[in-house]
Scaffold this motif. Structure first.
Motif, PDB file in Angstrom:
ATOM      1  N   PRO A  67      -5.161   9.226 -10.258  1.00  0.00           N
ATOM      2  CA  PRO A  67      -4.128   9.136  -9.212  1.00  0.00           C
ATOM      3  C   PRO A  67      -4.548   9.441  -7.902  1.00  0.00           C
ATOM      4  N   ILE A  68      -5.584  10.649  -7.858  1.00  0.00           N
ATOM      5  CA  ILE A  68      -5.968  11.067  -6.665  1.00  0.00           C
ATOM      6  C   ILE A  68      -6.910  10.173  -6.003  1.00  0.00           C
ATOM      7  N   LEU A  69      -7.472   9.401  -6.798  1.00  0.00           N
ATOM      8  CA  LEU A  69      -8.395   8.335  -6.059  1.00  0.00           C
ATOM      9  C   LEU A  69      -7.358   7.052  -5.479  1.00  0.00           C
TER      10      LEU A  69
ATOM     11  N   LEU B 121       0.808  -1.296  -0.014  1.00  0.00           N
ATOM     12  CA  LEU B 121      -0.153  -0.035  -0.062  1.00  0.00           C
ATOM     13  C   LEU B 121       0.963   1.327   0.087  1.00  0.00           C
ATOM     14  N   GLY B 122       2.065   1.203   0.836  1.00  0.00           N
ATOM     15  CA  GLY B 122       3.069   2.225   0.621  1.00  0.00           C
ATOM     16  C   GLY B 122       3.562   2.426  -0.879  1.00  0.00           C
ATOM     17  N   VAL B 123       3.831   1.461  -1.264  1.00  0.00           N
ATOM     18  CA  VAL B 123       4.375   1.539  -2.683  1.00  0.00           C
ATOM     19  C   VAL B 123       3.723   1.924  -3.565  1.00  0.00           C
ATOM     20  N   MET B 124       2.493   1.370  -3.487  1.00  0.00           N
ATOM     21  CA  MET B 124       1.244   2.172  -4.545  1.00  0.00           C
ATOM     22  C   MET B 124       0.871   3.527  -4.039  1.00  0.00           C
ATOM     23  N   PHE B 125       1.108   3.805  -3.026  1.00  0.00           N
ATOM     24  CA  PHE B 125       0.910   5.384  -2.525  1.00  0.00           C
ATOM     25  C   PHE B 125       1.789   6.333  -3.362  1.00  0.00           C
ATOM     26  N   VAL B 126       3.241   5.915  -3.439  1.00  0.00           N
ATOM     27  CA  VAL B 126       4.217   6.458  -4.009  1.00  0.00           C
ATOM     28  C   VAL B 126       4.246   6.258  -5.692  1.00  0.00           C
ATOM     29  N   LEU B 127       3.674   5.222  -6.037  1.00  0.00           N
ATOM     30  CA  LEU B 127       3.411   5.189  -7.519  1.00  0.00           C
ATOM     31  C   LEU B 127       2.389   6.017  -7.908  1.00  0.00           C
ATOM     32  N   HIS B 128       1.035   6.089  -7.301  1.00  0.00           N
ATOM     33  CA  HIS B 128       0.248   7.115  -7.523  1.00  0.00           C
ATOM     34  C   HIS B 128       0.625   8.640  -7.355  1.00  0.00           C
ATOM     35  N   ALA B 129       1.504   9.004  -6.451  1.00  0.00           N
ATOM     36  CA  ALA B 129       2.064  10.240  -6.271  1.00  0.00           C
ATOM     37  C   ALA B 129       2.999  10.514  -7.726  1.00  0.00           C
ATOM     38  N   VAL B 130       3.619   9.581  -8.211  1.00  0.00           N
ATOM     39  CA  VAL B 130       4.802   9.852  -9.146  1.00  0.00           C
ATOM     40  C   VAL B 130       3.651   9.975 -10.443  1.00  0.00           C
TER      41      VAL B 130
ATOM     42  N   LEU C 218       0.513  11.012 -10.522  1.00  0.00           N
ATOM     43  CA  LEU C 218      -0.250  12.376 -10.376  1.00  0.00           C
ATOM     44  C   LEU C 218       0.780  13.555 -10.916  1.00  0.00           C
ATOM     45  N   PHE C 219       2.201  13.322 -10.511  1.00  0.00           N
ATOM     46  CA  PHE C 219       3.046  14.259 -10.904  1.00  0.00           C
ATOM     47  C   PHE C 219       3.096  14.530 -12.514  1.00  0.00           C
ATOM     48  N   PHE C 220       3.135  13.378 -13.133  1.00  0.00           N
ATOM     49  CA  PHE C 220       3.262  13.319 -14.583  1.00  0.00           C
ATOM     50  C   PHE C 220       1.995  13.653 -15.363  1.00  0.00           C
ATOM     51  N   CYS C 221       0.782  13.566 -14.502  1.00  0.00           N
ATOM     52  CA  CYS C 221      -0.537  13.798 -15.200  1.00  0.00           C
ATOM     53  C   CYS C 221      -0.592  15.493 -14.792  1.00  0.00           C
ATOM     54  N   PHE C 222      -0.187  16.016 -14.210  1.00  0.00           N
ATOM     55  CA  PHE C 222      -0.038  17.514 -14.132  1.00  0.00           C
ATOM     56  C   PHE C 222       1.038  18.029 -15.045  1.00  0.00           C
ATOM     57  N   ARG C 223       2.038  17.262 -15.216  1.00  0.00           N
ATOM     58  CA  ARG C 223       3.217  17.997 -16.151  1.00  0.00           C
ATOM     59  C   ARG C 223       2.491  17.811 -17.709  1.00  0.00           C
ATOM     60  N   GLU C 224       1.695  16.688 -17.770  1.00  0.00           N
ATOM     61  CA  GLU C 224       1.430  16.321 -19.231  1.00  0.00           C
ATOM     62  C   GLU C 224      -0.058  16.604 -19.346  1.00  0.00           C
ATOM     63  N   PHE C 225      -0.709  17.292 -18.487  1.00  0.00           N
ATOM     64  CA  PHE C 225      -2.104  17.719 -18.668  1.00  0.00           C
ATOM     65  C   PHE C 225      -3.082  16.409 -19.008  1.00  0.00           C
ATOM     66  N   SER C 226      -2.883  15.329 -18.421  1.00  0.00           N
ATOM     67  CA  SER C 226      -3.745  14.180 -18.128  1.00  0.00           C
ATOM     68  C   SER C 226      -4.797  13.952 -17.199  1.00  0.00           C
ATOM     69  N   PRO C 227      -5.848  13.399 -17.268  1.00  0.00           N
ATOM     70  CA  PRO C 227      -6.684  13.239 -16.208  1.00  0.00           C
ATOM     71  C   PRO C 227      -6.192  13.008 -14.848  1.00  0.00           C
TER      72      PRO C 227
ATOM     73  N   LEU D 141      -8.800   4.386 -13.301  1.00  0.00           N
ATOM     74  CA  LEU D 141      -7.318   4.601 -13.793  1.00  0.00           C
ATOM     75  C   LEU D 141      -7.556   4.205 -15.303  1.00  0.00           C
ATOM     76  N   PHE D 142      -8.176   3.144 -15.528  1.00  0.00           N
ATOM     77  CA  PHE D 142      -8.317   2.553 -17.061  1.00  0.00           C
ATOM     78  C   PHE D 142      -8.898   3.645 -17.723  1.00  0.00           C
ATOM     79  N   VAL D 143     -10.066   4.174 -17.374  1.00  0.00           N
ATOM     80  CA  VAL D 143     -10.647   5.040 -18.307  1.00  0.00           C
ATOM     81  C   VAL D 143      -9.724   6.509 -18.330  1.00  0.00           C
ATOM     82  N   ASN D 144      -8.944   6.757 -17.389  1.00  0.00           N
ATOM     83  CA  ASN D 144      -8.055   7.901 -17.445  1.00  0.00           C
ATOM     84  C   ASN D 144      -7.057   7.478 -18.414  1.00  0.00           C
ATOM     85  N   ALA D 145      -6.367   6.372 -18.339  1.00  0.00           N
ATOM     86  CA  ALA D 145      -5.274   5.885 -19.071  1.00  0.00           C
ATOM     87  C   ALA D 145      -5.827   6.005 -20.570  1.00  0.00           C
TER      88      ALA D 145
END
Length: 100
Positions: free
Chosen positions: A60-62, A36-45, A47-56, A87-91
């Motif tokens: 990642p927030i969920l 769960l901690g690994v997934m938290f970090v992966l979702h944070a990373v 989210l960073f790229f989603c902000f950077r590339e203007f993706s949904p 996440l699948f819909v966002n992807a």
């Protein structure tokens, strides 16, 4: 393919695995909830790229919220399942939009 779209697919697959009854829960318990901690970090990373590339950003927030609450047995399963779908819909959406 944008990095955010690839990360959304990866995190979606990981969440879908964790949503498999008994198998996902067994994996979480066998890692001492460390996954769960690994997934938290992966979702944070992601989210960073989603902000950077203007993706949904809803997936990642969920995912971050799911990583914090997934220790609750039935709530965790439901959150993993819902997060995987989002996440699948966002992807899919991120993959369809053109890079700027």
């Amino acid at each position: 393919m944008k990095v955010s779209a690839a990360l959304l697919w990866i995190t979606g697959l990981a969440e879908a695995f964790l949503a498999i009854p008994f198998i996902g829960g067994g994996f979480v318990l066998s890692t001492g909830y460390g996954v769960l901690g690994v997934m938290f970090v992966l979702h944070a990373v992601t989210l960073f790229f989603c902000f950077r590339e203007f993706s949904p950003k809803s997936g990642p927030i969920l995912g971050l919220i799911t990583s914090l609450l997934a220790w609750i047995p039935l709530v965790g399963w439901a959150l993993h399942l819902i997060t995987a779908i989002v996440l699948f819909v966002n992807a899919y959406v991120a993959g369809r939009t053109r890079a700027i």
